[in-house]
Every structure is written in structure tokens, then in C-alpha cells.
Design a protein around this motif. Structure first.
Motif, PDB file in Angstrom:
ATOM      1  N   VAL A  43       0.931  -1.176  -0.018  1.00 18.68           N
ATOM      2  CA  VAL A  43       0.115  -0.144  -0.064  1.00 18.68           C
ATOM      3  C   VAL A  43       0.711   1.241   0.000  1.00 18.68           C
ATOM      4  O   VAL A  43       1.867   1.221   0.620  1.00 18.68           O
ATOM      5  N   ASP A  44       0.752   2.105  -1.037  1.00 17.65           N
ATOM      6  CA  ASP A  44       1.358   3.229  -1.496  1.00 17.65           C
ATOM      7  C   ASP A  44       0.670   4.606  -0.775  1.00 17.65           C
ATOM      8  O   ASP A  44       0.036   5.230  -1.575  1.00 17.65           O
ATOM      9  N   ILE A  45       0.599   4.700   0.618  1.00 13.59           N
ATOM     10  CA  ILE A  45      -0.070   5.944   1.020  1.00 13.59           C
ATOM     11  C   ILE A  45       0.415   6.120   2.236  1.00 13.59           C
ATOM     12  O   ILE A  45       1.125   5.569   3.384  1.00 13.59           O
ATOM     13  N   ASP A  46       0.505   7.535   2.221  1.00 13.39           N
ATOM     14  CA  ASP A  46       1.422   8.368   3.588  1.00 13.39           C
ATOM     15  C   ASP A  46       0.268   8.900   4.277  1.00 13.39           C
ATOM     16  O   ASP A  46      -0.756   9.606   3.807  1.00 13.39           O
ATOM     17  N   ILE A  47       0.112   8.402   5.578  1.00 11.23           N
ATOM     18  CA  ILE A  47      -0.955   8.806   6.680  1.00 11.23           C
ATOM     19  C   ILE A  47      -0.378   9.937   7.655  1.00 11.23           C
ATOM     20  O   ILE A  47       0.650   9.424   8.288  1.00 11.23           O
ATOM     21  N   ASP A  48      -0.723  11.036   7.553  1.00 12.48           N
ATOM     22  CA  ASP A  48       0.068  12.108   8.420  1.00 12.48           C
ATOM     23  C   ASP A  48      -0.452  11.485   9.916  1.00 12.48           C
ATOM     24  O   ASP A  48      -1.576  11.527  10.256  1.00 12.48           O
ATOM     25  N   PRO A  49       0.472  11.588  10.725  1.00 11.98           N
ATOM     26  CA  PRO A  49       0.489  11.331  12.190  1.00 11.98           C
ATOM     27  C   PRO A  49      -0.761  12.019  12.947  1.00 11.98           C
ATOM     28  O   PRO A  49      -1.611  11.772  13.879  1.00 11.98           O
ATOM     29  N   LYS A  50      -0.644  13.403  12.305  1.00 14.29           N
ATOM     30  CA  LYS A  50      -1.701  14.253  13.172  1.00 14.29           C
ATOM     31  C   LYS A  50      -3.032  13.991  12.828  1.00 14.29           C
ATOM     32  O   LYS A  50      -4.216  14.410  13.455  1.00 14.29           O
ATOM     33  N   ASP A  51      -3.288  13.211  11.606  1.00  9.63           N
ATOM     34  CA  ASP A  51      -4.591  12.644  11.295  1.00  9.63           C
ATOM     35  C   ASP A  51      -5.162  11.355  12.053  1.00  9.63           C
ATOM     36  O   ASP A  51      -6.371  10.952  11.525  1.00  9.63           O
TER      37      ASP A  51
END
Length: 360
Positions: free
Chosen positions: A214-222
Motif C-alpha cells: 500500500v503506497d499511502i502516507d498517513i499524516d500522524p496528526k490525522d
């Protein structure tokens, strides 16, 4: 000439090319490439085998027809006609099988799945039915040699589930279980019903393919992370430390809980892996409204009027409403014997694909 045979010739050429590549030392030393080409070769193997049979029998049939037009005695002519009849039947069967094998494939069919089962309309009885479905799928997975891992569960005091989320891993899991998406309706006398009246309840099942890499970056703030104490069945075996993890992706509202691993760090890593899968699936639908519409179509709201399948306990009957299939063997199906229903759904899907091709 049938256009399908032009495609089959291309498939045969590619298969032979793959076999040459797989014996090339340079490819063998490149593990990723070798694995990718091996998978492609494996996917083509059955088609190529049947097409080679088809070509062989076609040639034998052509030879027999030529022989029939030569001077033959009665006995040899009769034998040749019998062989032509037999070969023609085999050729027709192979033609049907090749047509099915050449139908457009669902790109997710080879994937593992994440399955969500929710008790919906019907209170405690719905949660008990959700537990029955979980047991049914677990036994079906066991029969196929698949691995079942519980990702998250929210159980009820009566022994059912408000929600249970699983990962099922194995050979072509999605190709079989993708048909389970939707509302499942149960008709039976609840254990709590003293008057013995039949009640109708529902549980919903959602099936999502496990995406690789899975090529997705999840912002830790989210992501909101909550930790809590893991518990075993019925609230037993409470840990002294807070090792369980719940992650909430704030932009989408997707929640993943994980308490299956031994430490909080392991639970965090596993929860993030699953969260990425589910967020990726969410955004893969391109538009949120489109996603919600597809999810509503796939999973349903759980209203009693919505259903893909009905499980009638008093009559030991199960009915799949999409294909009007009724079987009087509910007990066996709940014991994991789902193949008869799923095979019928696969055949129905194939028939629709054939119809689409004919209409093109």
C-alpha cells in the motif's frame, strides 16, 4: 476464425517466453522479478494446457475427416465416425472451458481479505447471528486451508458480536468470499423467546481485498491513538499494562483496534498496517460519495428488508436471493460447507461476463 483464438495464440507465445525467461540466470538472481514472472506463468498454465489439448484434438479431428474422404472399408469407416463424434464432444467441452478461462479477471481475485461482520437489526439476536456467521466463515476457511486472524472484536454479554473484523489469508480468498458482501437475514426462534415465535434479524458482512504494498502516507496528526487493556473472551485475562491499541483516522472516521499481538508496540505496528489498508481502500474509490454508495450497495444498512441471503432455521433452509438458489441444508452450510452456493455464484458471474462480451 473466433477472435478468442488470436488471443490464445498470444497467450501461448507469452507462456513460452516466460519459460525462457525463468530459466535465464539473470532473472533467477533477481528474486522480485523471478517471483513476478513465476506468478504470471502460473496464472497462464491452465489456459495453455487446455489450449494445447484443443489444438491437438483439432488436428486429430482434421486428420480423421481427411481419412473419412478416402477409400475405407465399412469397419474402419464406422470406427473413424465414432472417433470423430467423440473428438467433437471433447472439442466442444474444451471450447467452453477456454471461453470461461479467457473471461476478464477480477484483479483482486488472488488477494487475501479483510472481512467485517456486524450485528445489525435485531439486538442480541443479531449479535448472536453475527457470531454464527463468524463461525461459518472460520470453518469454511479451515476447509480451504486458509488462515483466519481476528483483527478486532466487540462482543456482547450474550456471547455474540456487535462487530468482528478478520483477516483471511490463503489461496485466492477474495475470488470466493467477495460474494459475501451484503445483508444476511436469519429467521429463527431466539433462545430468549419463551413463546417460541420466529424472529427475523440481520447481520451485515463487508469484504475488502488486502492490497499489497500500500503506497499511502498517513499524516500522524490525522490519527488519534488510544491505548487500553487487552482482554480475553468474556473480559477475562485482563493485562496489567495497556497493550491494546485503537487508531482512528480522523478525516475518514475509520477505526482499527488491535489487541492480538503480545506488546503495545506490535499492536501499534499491526493496527497501522490495517489502517493503511482500509484508508487506501477508502480513497481508491476516488470520490467519497461514490464510496458511500458502493458500500451501501455492498454491505447494506442491515434493515430486515435488505438481504442477499436468508437463513431459515425452522425449515433448515438457506436461500441466496441473487440467484434464486434454495438449499435444505442450512446445518451443513453453517458448518462451513459453502462451496455449493459460492460455486453457483461464480457460474452466475461468468454467465453475466459472457453476456457482456456477446453484447459488445
Amino acid at each position: 476464425m473466433n477472435p478468442m483464438f488470436n488471443k490464445l495464440d498470444s497467450v501461448l507465445d507469452r507462456y513460452e517466453e516466460l519459460n525462457e525467461l525463468l530459466s535465464d540466470p539473470e532473472v533467477i538472481n533477481d528474486t522480485d522479478r523471478f517471483m513476478k514472472l513465476s506468478k504470471e506463468e502460473g496464472n497462464l498454465r491452465e489456459i495453455v494446457s487446455k489450449y494445447r489439448q484443443y489444438k491437438k484434438i483439432s488436428q486429430e479431428l482434421s486428420d480423421d475427416n481427411d481419412l473419412l474422404h478416402s477409400d475405407l472399408d465399412e469397419e474402419l469407416e464406422a470406427l473413424t465416425k465414432d472417433e470423430i463424434k467423440d473428438l467433437t464432444k471433447k472439442l466442444e467441452q474444451l471450447d467452453q472451458e477456454l471461453t470461461v478461462l479467457m473471461l476478464p479477471k477480477d484483479p483482486n481475485d488472488d488477494k487475501n481479505i479483510i472481512m467485517e461482520i456486524h450485528g445489525a437489526a435485531g439486538g442480541d439476536e443479531a449479535s448472536l447471528f453475527a457470531a454464527d456467521l463468524f463461525n461459518m466463515y472460520s470453518k469454511y476457511a479451515e476447509k480451504h486451508g486458509w488462515k483466519v486472524q481476528i483483527i478486532d472484536e466487540n462482543d456482547t454479554e450474550v456471547g455474540g458480536f456487535k462487530e468482528i473484523v478478520l483477516m483471511i489469508s490463503g489461496d485466492k480468498v477474495y475470488s470466493k468470499l467477495k460474494f459475501e458482501n451484503g445483508a444476511h437475514r436469519v429467521q429463527r426462534v431466539p433462545v430468549t423467546e419463551s413463546a417460541g415465535r420466529v424472529h427475523t434479524s440481520t447481520a451485515t458482512v463487508g469484504v475488502m481485498p488486502e492490497y499489497e504494498d500500500v503506497d499511502i502516507d498517513i499524516d500522524p496528526k490525522d490519527v488519534r491513538v488510544d491505548v487500553f487493556r487487552s482482554s480475553g473472551a468474556g473480559g477475562q485475562h485482563i493485562n496489567k499494562t495497556s497493550s491494546a491499541v485503537r487508531m482512528t483516522h480522523l478525516p475518514t472516521g475509520i477505526v482499527v483496534s488491535m489487541q492480538d499481538q503480545r506488546s503495545q508496540q506490535q499492536n501499534r505496528a499491526k493496527a497501522m498496517e490495517i489502517l493503511k489498508q482500509r484508508v487506501y481502500d477508502y480513497y481508491a474509490q476516488a470520490e467519497q460519495d461514490e464510496y458511500n454508495e458502493q458500500r451501501k450497495s455492498a454491505v447494506g444498512t442491515g434493515d430486515r428488508s435488505e438481504r442477499i441471503r436468508t437463513y431459515n432455521f425452522p425449515q433448515n433452509r438457506i436461500t441466496d436471493h441473487r440467484i434464486n438458489l434454495t438449499l435444505n441444508k442450512l446445518d451443513k452450510v453453517l458448518n462451513g460447507e459453502l462451496d455449493e452456493i459460492i460455486d453457483a455464484l461464480i457460474l452466475d458471474e461468468q454467465a453475466k461476463k459472457m453476456q457482456d462480451l456477446e453484447n459488445e
